[in-house]
Design a protein around this motif. Structure first.
Motif, PDB file in Angstrom:
ATOM      1  N   VAL A  51       0.930  -1.325  -0.077  1.00  0.00           N
ATOM      2  CA  VAL A  51      -0.078  -0.106  -0.039  1.00  0.00           C
ATOM      3  C   VAL A  51       0.925   1.120   0.121  1.00  0.00           C
ATOM      4  CG1 VAL A  51      -2.021  -1.213   0.835  1.00  0.00           C
ATOM      5  CG2 VAL A  51      -0.276  -0.002   2.422  1.00  0.00           C
ATOM      6  N   ALA A  52       2.217   1.106   0.168  1.00  0.00           N
ATOM      7  CA  ALA A  52       3.172   2.420   0.104  1.00  0.00           C
ATOM      8  C   ALA A  52       4.280   1.896  -0.452  1.00  0.00           C
ATOM      9  CB  ALA A  52       3.543   2.837   1.727  1.00  0.00           C
ATOM     10  N   GLY A  53       5.174   2.784  -0.771  1.00  0.00           N
ATOM     11  CA  GLY A  53       6.673   2.664  -1.168  1.00  0.00           C
ATOM     12  C   GLY A  53       6.708   2.871  -2.689  1.00  0.00           C
ATOM     13  N   LYS A  54       7.879   2.970  -3.100  1.00  0.00           N
ATOM     14  CA  LYS A  54       8.199   3.262  -4.599  1.00  0.00           C
ATOM     15  C   LYS A  54       8.628   1.857  -5.069  1.00  0.00           C
ATOM     16  CE  LYS A  54      10.050   7.854  -4.039  1.00  0.00           C
ATOM     17  NZ  LYS A  54      11.201   9.002  -4.620  1.00  0.00           N
ATOM     18  N   SER A  55       8.430   1.740  -6.332  1.00  0.00           N
ATOM     19  CA  SER A  55       8.706   0.448  -7.012  1.00  0.00           C
ATOM     20  C   SER A  55      10.166   0.617  -7.233  1.00  0.00           C
ATOM     21  CB  SER A  55       8.204   0.414  -8.492  1.00  0.00           C
ATOM     22  OG  SER A  55       6.818   0.154  -8.203  1.00  0.00           O
ATOM     23  N   PRO A  56      11.104  -0.629  -7.172  1.00  0.00           N
ATOM     24  CA  PRO A  56      12.359  -0.660  -7.243  1.00  0.00           C
ATOM     25  C   PRO A  56      13.009  -0.375  -8.723  1.00  0.00           C
ATOM     26  CG  PRO A  56      11.502  -2.692  -6.004  1.00  0.00           C
ATOM     27  CD  PRO A  56      10.487  -1.760  -6.554  1.00  0.00           C
ATOM     28  N   ASN A  57      12.137  -0.640  -9.617  1.00  0.00           N
ATOM     29  CA  ASN A  57      12.479  -0.193 -11.058  1.00  0.00           C
ATOM     30  C   ASN A  57      11.271   0.688 -11.436  1.00  0.00           C
ATOM     31  OD1 ASN A  57      12.254   0.040 -14.034  1.00  0.00           O
ATOM     32  ND2 ASN A  57      12.193  -2.052 -14.258  1.00  0.00           N
ATOM     33  N   PRO A  58      11.928   2.189 -11.530  1.00  0.00           N
ATOM     34  CA  PRO A  58      11.163   3.225 -11.982  1.00  0.00           C
ATOM     35  C   PRO A  58       9.954   3.065 -12.750  1.00  0.00           C
ATOM     36  CG  PRO A  58      13.426   3.909 -11.600  1.00  0.00           C
ATOM     37  CD  PRO A  58      13.219   2.371 -11.670  1.00  0.00           C
ATOM     38  N   LYS A  59      10.132   2.206 -13.863  1.00  0.00           N
ATOM     39  CA  LYS A  59       9.301   1.921 -14.954  1.00  0.00           C
ATOM     40  C   LYS A  59       8.244   1.140 -14.523  1.00  0.00           C
ATOM     41  CE  LYS A  59      12.907   2.301 -18.660  1.00  0.00           C
ATOM     42  NZ  LYS A  59      13.634   1.777 -19.748  1.00  0.00           N
ATOM     43  N   SER A  60       8.227   0.322 -13.458  1.00  0.00           N
ATOM     44  CA  SER A  60       7.215  -0.503 -13.132  1.00  0.00           C
ATOM     45  C   SER A  60       6.170   0.209 -12.179  1.00  0.00           C
ATOM     46  CB  SER A  60       7.886  -1.738 -12.367  1.00  0.00           C
ATOM     47  OG  SER A  60       8.779  -2.461 -13.166  1.00  0.00           O
ATOM     48  N   PRO A  61       5.189   0.166 -12.691  1.00  0.00           N
ATOM     49  CA  PRO A  61       3.924   0.875 -11.778  1.00  0.00           C
ATOM     50  C   PRO A  61       3.815   0.105 -10.327  1.00  0.00           C
ATOM     51  CG  PRO A  61       2.778  -0.231 -13.386  1.00  0.00           C
ATOM     52  CD  PRO A  61       4.271  -0.505 -13.757  1.00  0.00           C
ATOM     53  N   PRO A  62       3.542   1.079  -9.319  1.00  0.00           N
ATOM     54  CA  PRO A  62       3.177   0.340  -7.968  1.00  0.00           C
ATOM     55  C   PRO A  62       1.968  -0.579  -8.247  1.00  0.00           C
ATOM     56  CG  PRO A  62       3.813   2.476  -7.586  1.00  0.00           C
ATOM     57  CD  PRO A  62       3.612   2.467  -9.248  1.00  0.00           C
ATOM     58  N   PHE A  63       1.819  -1.554  -7.731  1.00  0.00           N
ATOM     59  CA  PHE A  63       0.572  -2.438  -7.778  1.00  0.00           C
ATOM     60  C   PHE A  63      -0.753  -1.863  -7.380  1.00  0.00           C
ATOM     61  CE2 PHE A  63       2.382  -7.106  -8.174  1.00  0.00           C
ATOM     62  CZ  PHE A  63       2.709  -6.707  -9.598  1.00  0.00           C
ATOM     63  N   ARG A  64      -0.570  -0.703  -6.211  1.00  0.00           N
ATOM     64  CA  ARG A  64      -1.723  -0.339  -5.614  1.00  0.00           C
ATOM     65  C   ARG A  64      -2.427   0.887  -6.777  1.00  0.00           C
ATOM     66  NH1 ARG A  64       2.804   1.708  -3.586  1.00  0.00           N
ATOM     67  NH2 ARG A  64       3.467   3.596  -3.890  1.00  0.00           N
ATOM     68  N   ASP A  65      -1.541   0.969  -7.904  1.00  0.00           N
ATOM     69  CA  ASP A  65      -2.035   2.120  -8.803  1.00  0.00           C
ATOM     70  C   ASP A  65      -2.804   1.257 -10.193  1.00  0.00           C
ATOM     71  OD1 ASP A  65      -1.404   4.232  -7.111  1.00  0.00           O
ATOM     72  OD2 ASP A  65       0.559   4.525  -8.258  1.00  0.00           O
ATOM     73  N   LEU A  66      -2.804   0.164 -10.222  1.00  0.00           N
ATOM     74  CA  LEU A  66      -2.905  -0.678 -11.286  1.00  0.00           C
ATOM     75  C   LEU A  66      -4.414  -0.336 -11.906  1.00  0.00           C
ATOM     76  CD1 LEU A  66      -1.225  -3.903 -10.973  1.00  0.00           C
ATOM     77  CD2 LEU A  66      -0.322  -2.051 -12.233  1.00  0.00           C
ATOM     78  N   SER A  67      -5.265  -0.350 -11.019  1.00  0.00           N
ATOM     79  CA  SER A  67      -6.464  -0.076 -11.586  1.00  0.00           C
ATOM     80  C   SER A  67      -6.950   1.328 -11.786  1.00  0.00           C
ATOM     81  CB  SER A  67      -7.584  -0.009 -10.225  1.00  0.00           C
ATOM     82  OG  SER A  67      -7.630   0.964  -9.281  1.00  0.00           O
ATOM     83  N   ARG A  68      -5.906   2.281 -11.755  1.00  0.00           N
ATOM     84  CA  ARG A  68      -6.264   3.614 -12.459  1.00  0.00           C
ATOM     85  C   ARG A  68      -5.976   3.407 -13.925  1.00  0.00           C
ATOM     86  NH1 ARG A  68      -2.625   7.598  -8.427  1.00  0.00           N
ATOM     87  NH2 ARG A  68      -3.877   7.416  -6.373  1.00  0.00           N
ATOM     88  N   LYS A  69      -5.313   2.595 -14.516  1.00  0.00           N
ATOM     89  CA  LYS A  69      -4.935   2.279 -15.891  1.00  0.00           C
ATOM     90  C   LYS A  69      -5.895   1.373 -16.578  1.00  0.00           C
ATOM     91  CE  LYS A  69      -0.161   3.115 -15.525  1.00  0.00           C
ATOM     92  NZ  LYS A  69       1.246   2.383 -16.091  1.00  0.00           N
ATOM     93  N   TYR A  70      -6.452   0.410 -15.773  1.00  0.00           N
ATOM     94  CA  TYR A  70      -7.405  -0.566 -16.507  1.00  0.00           C
ATOM     95  C   TYR A  70      -8.219  -1.414 -15.334  1.00  0.00           C
ATOM     96  CZ  TYR A  70      -3.305  -2.852 -16.369  1.00  0.00           C
ATOM     97  OH  TYR A  70      -1.877  -3.497 -15.989  1.00  0.00           O
ATOM     98  N   PRO A  71      -9.266  -1.786 -15.609  1.00  0.00           N
ATOM     99  CA  PRO A  71      -9.780  -2.923 -14.791  1.00  0.00           C
ATOM    100  C   PRO A  71      -9.175  -4.017 -14.229  1.00  0.00           C
ATOM    101  CG  PRO A  71     -11.492  -2.317 -16.455  1.00  0.00           C
ATOM    102  CD  PRO A  71     -10.053  -1.692 -16.766  1.00  0.00           C
ATOM    103  N   LEU A  72      -8.861  -4.495 -13.177  1.00  0.00           N
ATOM    104  CA  LEU A  72      -8.080  -5.376 -12.705  1.00  0.00           C
ATOM    105  C   LEU A  72      -8.512  -6.867 -13.258  1.00  0.00           C
ATOM    106  CD1 LEU A  72      -7.472  -4.614  -9.044  1.00  0.00           C
ATOM    107  CD2 LEU A  72      -5.957  -4.148 -10.842  1.00  0.00           C
ATOM    108  N   SER A  73      -9.832  -6.785 -13.655  1.00  0.00           N
ATOM    109  CA  SER A  73      -9.961  -8.075 -14.208  1.00  0.00           C
ATOM    110  C   SER A  73      -9.518  -8.294 -15.477  1.00  0.00           C
ATOM    111  CB  SER A  73     -11.664  -8.150 -14.312  1.00  0.00           C
ATOM    112  OG  SER A  73     -12.040  -7.037 -15.338  1.00  0.00           O
ATOM    113  N   TYR A  74      -8.768  -7.538 -16.030  1.00  0.00           N
ATOM    114  CA  TYR A  74      -8.373  -7.408 -17.562  1.00  0.00           C
ATOM    115  C   TYR A  74      -6.952  -8.351 -17.244  1.00  0.00           C
ATOM    116  CZ  TYR A  74     -11.075  -3.934 -19.894  1.00  0.00           C
ATOM    117  OH  TYR A  74     -12.322  -3.352 -20.351  1.00  0.00           O
ATOM    118  N   LEU A  75      -6.317  -8.438 -16.185  1.00  0.00           N
ATOM    119  CA  LEU A  75      -5.331  -9.203 -15.858  1.00  0.00           C
ATOM    120  C   LEU A  75      -5.775 -10.878 -15.732  1.00  0.00           C
ATOM    121  CD1 LEU A  75      -3.561  -6.950 -12.962  1.00  0.00           C
ATOM    122  CD2 LEU A  75      -2.810  -7.113 -15.474  1.00  0.00           C
ATOM    123  N   GLU A  76      -6.726 -11.278 -15.474  1.00  0.00           N
ATOM    124  CA  GLU A  76      -7.051 -12.664 -15.309  1.00  0.00           C
ATOM    125  C   GLU A  76      -6.432 -13.261 -16.357  1.00  0.00           C
ATOM    126  OE1 GLU A  76     -10.426 -15.503 -14.090  1.00  0.00           O
ATOM    127  OE2 GLU A  76     -10.999 -13.612 -14.507  1.00  0.00           O
TER     128      GLU A  76
END
Length: 115
Positions: A51-76
């Protein structure tokens, strides 16, 4: 934070193979812990998986922000077939998860999303 509705959680728990005899909250916690352990073991090298912290790889989005880009169900489907899309760089390992792992990981991801 996204929360699953009671009927959706019950279906998720049944699909994930968790015992219906467990109290609902304990079963939900088991699913979330399992999903978190999958994220930490497989993804935390590059992504912030909590729920907090920066991604070790700056190009990799934090998992807590994934739903801002697309519905999580798309990952299934991507998780089941081997996720490689949406990642930059050749260093991204390919992952393929079984149904129980996918359900737990998606439940965990849903539990940590920022609004």
């Amino acid at each position: 934070m996204v929360r699953f509705a009671a009927p959706a959680l019950a279906a998720l728990l049944a699909l994930a193979g968790f015992s219906p005899g467990l109290p609902a909250q304990a079963a939900e916690n088991d699913v979330l812990r399992y999903g978190e352990s999958i994220a930490k073991a497989n993804c935390s090298r590059c992504h912030a998986v909590g729920v907090a912290g920066k991604s070790p790889n700056p190009k990799s989005p934090p998992f807590r922000d994934l739903s801002r880009k697309y519905p999580l169900s798309y990952l299934e489907e991507a998780l089941g077939e081997g996720i490689v899309v949406g990642h930059e760089g050749p260093e991204m390992p390919q992952f393929q998860f079984d149904a129980k792992q996918i359900e737990a990981l998606l439940a965990y991801l849903g539990s940590i999303q920022k609004r």
